[in-house]
Design an enzyme around this catalytic site. Structure first.
Site, PDB file in Angstrom:
ATOM      1  N   ASP A  97       0.794  -1.249   0.000  1.00 45.54           N
ATOM      2  CA  ASP A  97       0.000   0.000   0.000  1.00 45.54           C
ATOM      3  C   ASP A  97       0.821   1.290   0.000  1.00 45.54           C
ATOM      4  O   ASP A  97       0.489   2.237   0.735  1.00 45.54           O
ATOM      5  CB  ASP A  97      -0.961   0.019   1.209  1.00 45.54           C
ATOM      6  CG  ASP A  97      -2.008  -1.088   1.155  1.00 45.54           C
ATOM      7  OD1 ASP A  97      -1.983  -1.909   0.224  1.00 45.54           O
ATOM      8  OD2 ASP A  97      -2.856  -1.129   2.076  1.00 45.54           O
ATOM      9  N   ASP A 150      -4.546  -0.748  -1.818  1.00 51.70           N
ATOM     10  CA  ASP A 150      -5.847  -0.553  -1.182  1.00 51.70           C
ATOM     11  C   ASP A 150      -6.767   0.050  -2.241  1.00 51.70           C
ATOM     12  O   ASP A 150      -6.379   1.011  -2.929  1.00 51.70           O
ATOM     13  CB  ASP A 150      -5.649   0.401   0.008  1.00 51.70           C
ATOM     14  CG  ASP A 150      -6.615   0.178   1.155  1.00 51.70           C
ATOM     15  OD1 ASP A 150      -6.906  -0.979   1.483  1.00 51.70           O
ATOM     16  OD2 ASP A 150      -7.063   1.192   1.747  1.00 51.70           O
ATOM     17  N   HIS A 210     -10.699   0.888  -2.821  1.00 51.14           N
ATOM     18  CA  HIS A 210     -12.087   0.937  -2.340  1.00 51.14           C
ATOM     19  C   HIS A 210     -13.029   1.598  -3.355  1.00 51.14           C
ATOM     20  O   HIS A 210     -12.674   2.621  -3.950  1.00 51.14           O
ATOM     21  CB  HIS A 210     -12.168   1.756  -1.047  1.00 51.14           C
ATOM     22  CG  HIS A 210     -11.349   1.236   0.081  1.00 51.14           C
ATOM     23  ND1 HIS A 210     -11.483  -0.039   0.583  1.00 51.14           N
ATOM     24  CD2 HIS A 210     -10.380   1.824   0.833  1.00 51.14           C
ATOM     25  CE1 HIS A 210     -10.640  -0.197   1.596  1.00 51.14           C
ATOM     26  NE2 HIS A 210      -9.947   0.904   1.765  1.00 51.14           N
ATOM     27  N   HIS A 258     -17.538   3.237   0.446  1.00 57.40           N
ATOM     28  CA  HIS A 258     -17.133   1.982   1.103  1.00 57.40           C
ATOM     29  C   HIS A 258     -17.544   1.979   2.579  1.00 57.40           C
ATOM     30  O   HIS A 258     -17.557   3.036   3.226  1.00 57.40           O
ATOM     31  CB  HIS A 258     -15.611   1.800   0.981  1.00 57.40           C
ATOM     32  CG  HIS A 258     -15.151   0.437   1.382  1.00 57.40           C
ATOM     33  ND1 HIS A 258     -14.549   0.182   2.600  1.00 57.40           N
ATOM     34  CD2 HIS A 258     -15.224  -0.746   0.735  1.00 57.40           C
ATOM     35  CE1 HIS A 258     -14.271  -1.116   2.670  1.00 57.40           C
ATOM     36  NE2 HIS A 258     -14.666  -1.698   1.557  1.00 57.40           N
ATOM     37  N   HIS A 270     -10.559   7.213   1.371  1.00 59.58           N
ATOM     38  CA  HIS A 270      -9.174   7.067   0.891  1.00 59.58           C
ATOM     39  C   HIS A 270      -9.106   5.967  -0.164  1.00 59.58           C
ATOM     40  O   HIS A 270      -9.951   5.070  -0.197  1.00 59.58           O
ATOM     41  CB  HIS A 270      -8.226   6.724   2.054  1.00 59.58           C
ATOM     42  CG  HIS A 270      -8.513   5.384   2.658  1.00 59.58           C
ATOM     43  ND1 HIS A 270      -9.515   5.181   3.586  1.00 59.58           N
ATOM     44  CD2 HIS A 270      -7.961   4.170   2.441  1.00 59.58           C
ATOM     45  CE1 HIS A 270      -9.556   3.907   3.903  1.00 59.58           C
ATOM     46  NE2 HIS A 270      -8.638   3.251   3.222  1.00 59.58           N
ATOM     47  N   LYS A 290      -7.192  -4.898  -2.894  1.00 56.31           N
ATOM     48  CA  LYS A 290      -7.984  -5.374  -1.752  1.00 56.31           C
ATOM     49  C   LYS A 290      -8.845  -4.251  -1.229  1.00 56.31           C
ATOM     50  O   LYS A 290      -8.537  -3.073  -1.438  1.00 56.31           O
ATOM     51  CB  LYS A 290      -7.052  -5.892  -0.656  1.00 56.31           C
ATOM     52  CG  LYS A 290      -6.104  -4.827  -0.155  1.00 56.31           C
ATOM     53  CD  LYS A 290      -5.063  -5.377   0.777  1.00 56.31           C
ATOM     54  CE  LYS A 290      -4.155  -4.282   1.277  1.00 56.31           C
ATOM     55  NZ  LYS A 290      -4.849  -3.219   2.009  1.00 56.31           N
ATOM     56  N   CYS A 338      -2.231  -2.536   7.693  1.00 57.20           N
ATOM     57  CA  CYS A 338      -2.135  -3.501   6.591  1.00 57.20           C
ATOM     58  C   CYS A 338      -0.883  -4.372   6.657  1.00 57.20           C
ATOM     59  O   CYS A 338      -0.943  -5.556   6.325  1.00 57.20           O
ATOM     60  CB  CYS A 338      -2.280  -2.792   5.255  1.00 57.20           C
ATOM     61  SG  CYS A 338      -3.987  -2.208   5.026  1.00 57.20           S
TER      62      CYS A 338
HETATM   63  C1  VGL Z   1      -4.805   0.887   5.629  1.00 60.09           C
HETATM   64  C2  VGL Z   1      -6.388   1.866   6.964  1.00 60.09           C
HETATM   65  C3  VGL Z   1      -7.339   1.737   5.978  1.00 60.09           C
HETATM   66  C4  VGL Z   1      -3.391   0.440   5.463  1.00 60.09           C
HETATM   67  C5  VGL Z   1      -5.752   0.736   4.635  1.00 60.09           C
HETATM   68  O1  VGL Z   1      -2.926   0.324   4.314  1.00 60.09           O
HETATM   69  O2  VGL Z   1      -2.713   0.228   6.501  1.00 60.09           O
HETATM   70  N1  VGL Z   1      -5.134   1.443   6.795  1.00 60.09           N
HETATM   71  N2  VGL Z   1      -7.010   1.166   4.816  1.00 60.09           N
HETATM   72 ZN    ZN Z   2      -8.386   1.220   3.221  1.00 55.20          ZN
END
Ligand code: VGL
Ligand code: ZN
Length: 199
Positions: free
Chosen positions: A12, A50, A52, A56, A84, A108, A153
């Site tokens: 990510d 990430d 979404h 979401h 985000h 994901k 994550c």
């Molecule tokens: C993440 C919060 C929401 C991450 C992803 O990549 O750690 N944290 N979505």
């Molecule tokens: Zn996220």
């Protein structure tokens, strides 16, 4: 060069998790040069993203709630985040300096009703992303993980991988954390307890 049974998982490293992004992680961009350099050691590099849909269920705005509050989902407690990494937006794109010539990009968090911190399972801990099968069919059993965020994550991915029987090392020097309410120290403890080598 590492052996063919090893892969680097880059989690990510996207604009929204870097300074100026919607869910900025302090120093998130600082790790990019080191991550790029580490890629040269691995025959297999896998990137996660990430990803979404707008609206979401992990977004505070979807619930009319305050960002960083929590809610109960059918699968357990869920932190509600600022919007985000919305699919195909600039915020969801990889940091512009990140080398993205890896073998696989696994996305994901695309299921509107379930968040997915882990690269292996959605937050219900049962719906697979397919990454396990990809790694096993390629004979990969040893993973090094880097990226964002250490306490979400990276943590969930590393613990799931260890539970699945992979040898897992997390390079914390090439990770950065959100660190809310002690989440970083809890994540470090949890990863060690799961048998992850935390460097
Ligand atoms: C993440 C919060 C929401 C991450 C992803 O990549 O750690 N944290 N979505
Ligand atoms: Zn996220």
């Amino acid at each position: 060069m590492r052996a063919a049974n090893e892969a680097l998982i880059v989690i990510d490293i996207q604009n929204d998790f870097c300074p100026g992004g919607a869910l900025a992680v302090t120093g998130g961009d600082e790790i990019v040069p080191g991550v790029n350099a580490l890629m040269d050691d691995f025959a297999s590099v896998i990137l996660t993203q990430d990803w979404h849909p707008s609206g979401h269920s992990s977004f505070a705005s979807t619930h009319g709630a305050a960002p960083y509050s929590t809610t109960e989902m059918p699968y357990g407690t869920q932190v509600l985040w600022p919007d985000h990494c919305i699919q195909s937006t600039d915020g969801a794109a990889f940091h512009q300096d990140l080398v993205t010539k890896g073998d696989l990009i696994i996305r994901k968090g695309f299921n509107p009703l379930i968040d997915s911190y882990s690269a292996f399972f959605e937050n219900d801990h049962v719906t697979p992303t397919g990454l396990e099968g990809y790694l096993r069919t390629r004979g990969i059993d040893t993973l090094t993980m880097v990226g964002l965020a250490t306490d979400f994550c990276v943590n969930f991915s590393a613990v799931d991988a260890a539970k699945l029987g992979f040898n897992v090392t997390v390079r914390t020097d090439l990770c950065r954390a959100i660190d809310m309410d002690g989440s970083l120290s809890a994540a470090l403890d949890g990863m060690k307890a799961a048998g992850v080598e935390v460097l």
